[in-house]
Design an enzyme around this catalytic site. Structure first.
Site, PDB file in Angstrom:
ATOM      1  N   ARG A 138     -14.333  -6.756  -0.252  1.00  0.00           N
ATOM      2  CA  ARG A 138     -13.651  -6.404   0.912  1.00  0.00           C
ATOM      3  C   ARG A 138     -12.918  -5.144   0.928  1.00  0.00           C
ATOM      4  NH1 ARG A 138      -8.135  -5.032   2.324  1.00  0.00           N
ATOM      5  NH2 ARG A 138      -7.902  -5.743   4.567  1.00  0.00           N
ATOM      6  N   VAL A 139     -13.328  -4.298   1.895  1.00  0.00           N
ATOM      7  CA  VAL A 139     -12.795  -3.001   1.846  1.00  0.00           C
ATOM      8  C   VAL A 139     -12.061  -2.926   3.149  1.00  0.00           C
ATOM      9  CG1 VAL A 139     -13.156  -0.386   2.174  1.00  0.00           C
ATOM     10  CG2 VAL A 139     -14.663  -1.992   0.813  1.00  0.00           C
ATOM     11  N   GLY A 140     -10.701  -2.565   3.038  1.00  0.00           N
ATOM     12  CA  GLY A 140      -9.678  -2.409   4.191  1.00  0.00           C
ATOM     13  C   GLY A 140      -9.765  -1.008   4.708  1.00  0.00           C
ATOM     14  N   ASP A 141      -8.561  -0.588   5.596  1.00  0.00           N
ATOM     15  CA  ASP A 141      -8.653   0.783   6.437  1.00  0.00           C
ATOM     16  C   ASP A 141      -8.511   1.852   5.213  1.00  0.00           C
ATOM     17  OD1 ASP A 141      -6.178  -0.625   5.779  1.00  0.00           O
ATOM     18  OD2 ASP A 141      -5.254   0.984   6.679  1.00  0.00           O
TER      19      ASP A 141
ATOM     20  N   THR B  57      -0.336   1.589   6.809  1.00  0.00           N
ATOM     21  CA  THR B  57      -0.436   0.325   5.820  1.00  0.00           C
ATOM     22  C   THR B  57      -0.253  -0.885   6.943  1.00  0.00           C
ATOM     23  OG1 THR B  57       1.040  -0.674   4.062  1.00  0.00           O
ATOM     24  CG2 THR B  57       2.104   0.962   5.741  1.00  0.00           C
ATOM     25  N   GLY B  58      -0.781  -1.952   6.235  1.00  0.00           N
ATOM     26  CA  GLY B  58      -0.938  -3.242   7.173  1.00  0.00           C
ATOM     27  C   GLY B  58      -1.974  -3.776   7.180  1.00  0.00           C
TER      28      GLY B  58
ATOM     29  N   GLY C 262      -5.577  -4.262   7.242  1.00  0.00           N
ATOM     30  CA  GLY C 262      -6.664  -3.504   7.423  1.00  0.00           C
ATOM     31  C   GLY C 262      -7.567  -3.679   8.341  1.00  0.00           C
TER      32      GLY C 262
ATOM     33  N   THR D 235       0.879  -1.143  -0.062  1.00  0.00           N
ATOM     34  CA  THR D 235      -0.037   0.100   0.107  1.00  0.00           C
ATOM     35  C   THR D 235       0.850   1.106  -0.076  1.00  0.00           C
ATOM     36  OG1 THR D 235      -1.837  -1.265   1.162  1.00  0.00           O
ATOM     37  CG2 THR D 235      -1.470   1.232   1.507  1.00  0.00           C
TER      38      THR D 235
HETATM   39  N1  ASP Z   1      -4.053  -1.896   4.591  1.00  0.00           N
HETATM   40  C1  ASP Z   1      -4.154  -2.123   3.263  1.00  0.00           C
HETATM   41  C2  ASP Z   1      -5.452  -3.171   3.325  1.00  0.00           C
HETATM   42  O1  ASP Z   1      -5.739  -3.860   4.375  1.00  0.00           O
HETATM   43  C3  ASP Z   1      -3.274  -3.360   2.999  1.00  0.00           C
HETATM   44  C4  ASP Z   1      -1.607  -2.944   3.150  1.00  0.00           C
HETATM   45  O2  ASP Z   1      -1.460  -1.757   3.687  1.00  0.00           O
HETATM   46  O3  ASP Z   1      -0.698  -3.740   2.907  1.00  0.00           O
HETATM   47  O4  ASP Z   1      -6.276  -3.334   2.514  1.00  0.00           O
END
Ligand code: ASP
Length: 301
Positions: free
Chosen positions: A197-200, A220-221, A223, A169
């Site tokens: 699916r929707v992340g952060d 990032t990470g 979500g 990300t």
């Molecule tokens: N945070 C992002 C998500 O969960 C993925 C990522 O940052 O690697 O969609």
């Protein structure tokens, strides 16, 4: 004072990808810095830097994004202006090459904040943006990874964050010469994610937050964990309590991510004076920053 910080994801970046990650964040930093140092706006710097990261197939955003379980690419992005408190975001949008540019259009030209799926595409077309094909976004690396995952009985999002599989990300935070702080984030999400699916990343307060009086952050990470602790807003709240210490605010936010949600990830931020802070609990995180008080940029992976 002007300041700019970008990231290209926090994960176990393999040695053979360090060069590409470093080059990508350095290029994005240069693009944003040129805009800011020529008197341009923080919105412009964040958008153009994130576009460069989306166009770089190294990262999981725009071109090179992960493929969902249905074989499609669905993208999430958001941008927030910490002075006007306006924001724009897209979730699970298909066939848009630069979702951050669409998020900015929503911020600038819509009364809404977050548009999802076909509605976001409709808005893009009505506002002069073009659709792209899935193939334009799909790389051989991601197709191969997706094929491998189809043979697996189960593959949880949390498991993905334990593996050496890309989670790149991207994001940026800028402080311009008018004192405006803007944050932006863009992602293809997680590998083999459930369709829809929707992340952060497109959620204001979770993946992105900005308040020019306090600071701005991009995350990032994993979500699902980041959403639970509203990570970007948590970091800005920590900054509000102790605005002098950007590093402590970043570290405190990641500490909360671990403690409350057993999460993995990274965060970049600027306080209202442009002092950068970075923290992550993954083995590596690609990031680069520069402020008008520094003699040279920092580029680290
Ligand atoms: N945070 C992002 C998500 O969960 C993925 C990522 O940052 O690697 O969609």
């Amino acid at each position: 004072m002007i300041a700019f910080i970008v990231h290209g994801g926090a994960w176990d970046i393999p040695d053979d990808q360090l060069g590409a990650n470093r080059a990508g964040v350095e290029k994005a930093l240069t693009i944003g810095w040129e805009i800011l140092s020529n008197g341009g706006s923080a919105v412009e710097a964040v958008e153009k830097a994130v576009v460069s990261l989306e166009d770089d197939p190294t990262f999981d955003a725009g071109v090179g994004s992960h493929v969902n379980a249905a074989g499609e690419i669905e993208l999430d992005a958001s941008i927030m202006n910490g002075t006007t408190f306006r924001a724009g975001a897209v979730a699970a949008v298909q066939s848009i090459r630069n979702p951050i540019a669409l998020a900015r259009k929503i911020m600038d030209e819509s009364e809404h904040i977050l548009l999802a799926g076909s509605g976001a595409v409709r808005f893009a077309l009505e506002h002069g943006m073009q659709r792209c094909s899935n193939d334009e976004l799909l790389t051989g690396r991601e197709l191969e990874l997706w094929r491998t995952l189809q043979g697996r009985k189960s593959f949880s999002t949390k498991e993905a964050f334990r593996k050496k599989i890309s989670h790149d990300t991207v994001g940026a935070v800028a402080l311009d010469s008018d004192g405006v702080i803007v944050s932006g984030t863009s992602t293809g999400g997680t590998q083999n994610k459930y369709p829809g699916r929707v992340g952060d990343s497109p959620l204001i307060g979770c993946g992105t937050y900005a308040d020019s009086a306090v600071g701005g952050a991009s995350c990032t990470g994993w979500g699902e964990a980041i959403i639970k602790v509203v990570l970007a807003k948590t970091a800005v709240d920590l900054l509000e309590r102790n605005s002098a210490d950007s590093s402590a605010a970043a570290a405190g936010a990641i500490e909360r991510l671990v403690k409350k949600a057993d999460g993995f990830g990274g965060i970049i931020l600027l306080n209202h004076r442009g002092v950068p802070g970075v923290a992550f609990n993954t083995p590596r995180m690609a990031r680069a920053y520069l402020t008008s008080e520094m003699n040279h940029s920092v580029v680290e992976v």
